[in-house]
Design a protein around this motif. Sequence first.
Motif, PDB file in Angstrom:
ATOM      1  N   SER A  96       0.825  -1.199   0.000  1.00 33.29           N
ATOM      2  CA  SER A  96       0.000   0.000   0.000  1.00 33.29           C
ATOM      3  C   SER A  96       0.864   1.257   0.000  1.00 33.29           C
ATOM      4  O   SER A  96       1.923   1.308   0.634  1.00 33.29           O
ATOM      5  CB  SER A  96      -0.916  -0.002   1.225  1.00 33.29           C
ATOM      6  OG  SER A  96      -1.788   1.105   1.204  1.00 33.29           O
ATOM      7  N   SER A 214      -6.970  -4.973   3.162  1.00 32.55           N
ATOM      8  CA  SER A 214      -6.115  -4.282   4.134  1.00 32.55           C
ATOM      9  C   SER A 214      -6.201  -4.961   5.499  1.00 32.55           C
ATOM     10  O   SER A 214      -5.180  -5.193   6.159  1.00 32.55           O
ATOM     11  CB  SER A 214      -6.510  -2.808   4.243  1.00 32.55           C
ATOM     12  OG  SER A 214      -6.118  -2.095   3.099  1.00 32.55           O
ATOM     13  N   ARG A 235      -1.275  -8.362  -3.818  1.00 33.09           N
ATOM     14  CA  ARG A 235      -1.301  -7.376  -2.734  1.00 33.09           C
ATOM     15  C   ARG A 235      -0.804  -8.044  -1.459  1.00 33.09           C
ATOM     16  O   ARG A 235      -1.473  -8.908  -0.904  1.00 33.09           O
ATOM     17  CB  ARG A 235      -2.721  -6.843  -2.534  1.00 33.09           C
ATOM     18  CG  ARG A 235      -3.323  -6.194  -3.786  1.00 33.09           C
ATOM     19  CD  ARG A 235      -4.811  -5.942  -3.587  1.00 33.09           C
ATOM     20  NE  ARG A 235      -5.464  -5.419  -4.768  1.00 33.09           N
ATOM     21  CZ  ARG A 235      -5.922  -6.164  -5.782  1.00 33.09           C
ATOM     22  NH1 ARG A 235      -5.781  -7.492  -5.748  1.00 33.09           N
ATOM     23  NH2 ARG A 235      -6.507  -5.603  -6.822  1.00 33.09           N
ATOM     24  N   ASP A 240      -5.024  -0.454  -2.095  1.00 35.22           N
ATOM     25  CA  ASP A 240      -5.314   0.944  -2.418  1.00 35.22           C
ATOM     26  C   ASP A 240      -6.417   1.112  -3.459  1.00 35.22           C
ATOM     27  O   ASP A 240      -6.683   2.227  -3.895  1.00 35.22           O
ATOM     28  CB  ASP A 240      -4.051   1.635  -2.959  1.00 35.22           C
ATOM     29  CG  ASP A 240      -2.986   1.822  -1.905  1.00 35.22           C
ATOM     30  OD1 ASP A 240      -3.346   2.179  -0.769  1.00 35.22           O
ATOM     31  OD2 ASP A 240      -1.802   1.611  -2.211  1.00 35.22           O
TER      32      ASP A 240
END
Length: 370
Positions: A96, A214, A235, A240
């Motif tokens: 991120s 996240s 990721r 993001d």
Amino acid sequence: MAFTREALNARARAEGFDDVRVARDLGDPAQGERLHQFLGDGHHGTMTWLDDTKDRRIHPQAMWAEAKSAIVLAVNYGPDADPLARLARKDTGVISVYALNRDYHDILKGGLKRLAQWFAHETGADVKVFVDTAPLMEKPLAARAGLGWQGKHTNLVSRRLGSWFFIGSILTTADLAPDEPESDHCGSCQACLDICPTHAFPASYRLDARRCISYLTIEYAGHIAPEFRVPMGNRIYGCDDCLAVCPWNKFAHTASEAKLKARDDLMAPALSELLALDDAKFRTLFSGSPIKRTGRDRFIRNCLIAAGNSGDPSLLPVIEPLLSDPAPVVRAMAVWASRQLADAQYAQSLRSRFVETELDADVRAEWSAA
């Protein structure tokens, strides 16, 4: 010279802040109702501290009864390239934007403390500084101060800064004139909801953290459910997508603070190198980074999922040693990644070598699924 708002604004900008606003109504009953719904629905997942501190989050005066006003500040950390473009390089990990250099807590806290000390000297008021670690609902507070509005993805959006900014707060006993709250400018746009790979938004302005990449890659310490692994792509720390797609980013600009600019070695780190990190090397690589708090085991778990999604069998030699890693969460994802990349014969040879010695039930379940 008497304290003025103009002096506060000038001092804040001298300390590196990109915007400064003031709120006087520190509690919001409507926000309290939304927090109760969020917790009642279980959308906070394993973040039990959110429930433990809910009363103080809803009523900041419960944390500091004498507080009358909040000075809310923004620091821009805008990237100099499209974060979504990095997702195409499947042999690398995507971190991120906010975590591509130094820990923002440390950077903001220094400026906030200096500004608070100046403010206390000028006004004689008491102050307390907050950066995302105390039970203070900073996004709703920032919206009431006029710093931005909470978009449909629940993050703050600014007409001046877009999506890429950190928030810091100074609570004070001074009774300051407030700024006008910012109105919602999302309109009919729902790009942030549509792009989410794991469908973490059950409705506009509502987030189910249990489905959020996240949360899964940073906060969640367990075995990530199979339904989320392929959507995670590469990721490996945060996500993001919902920020990057926001149309208001046309007004964003790149970060001016050098410590918030991306490190070259973290822009597209090779998965083959990340998977070889032991605890000491992990701590060295991420010294001063927010990633260090996640710990090596959780981070390698994420990297293994990215490896499994890479389609690159050349990663198998670096994955194989992790099948006997001390951490079950690492071993389990090493099994899954191997199964994604290996041909049937190689996968069977791995199974015959490792499954009989495996004692952890979750890891054995991964072998059974193979």
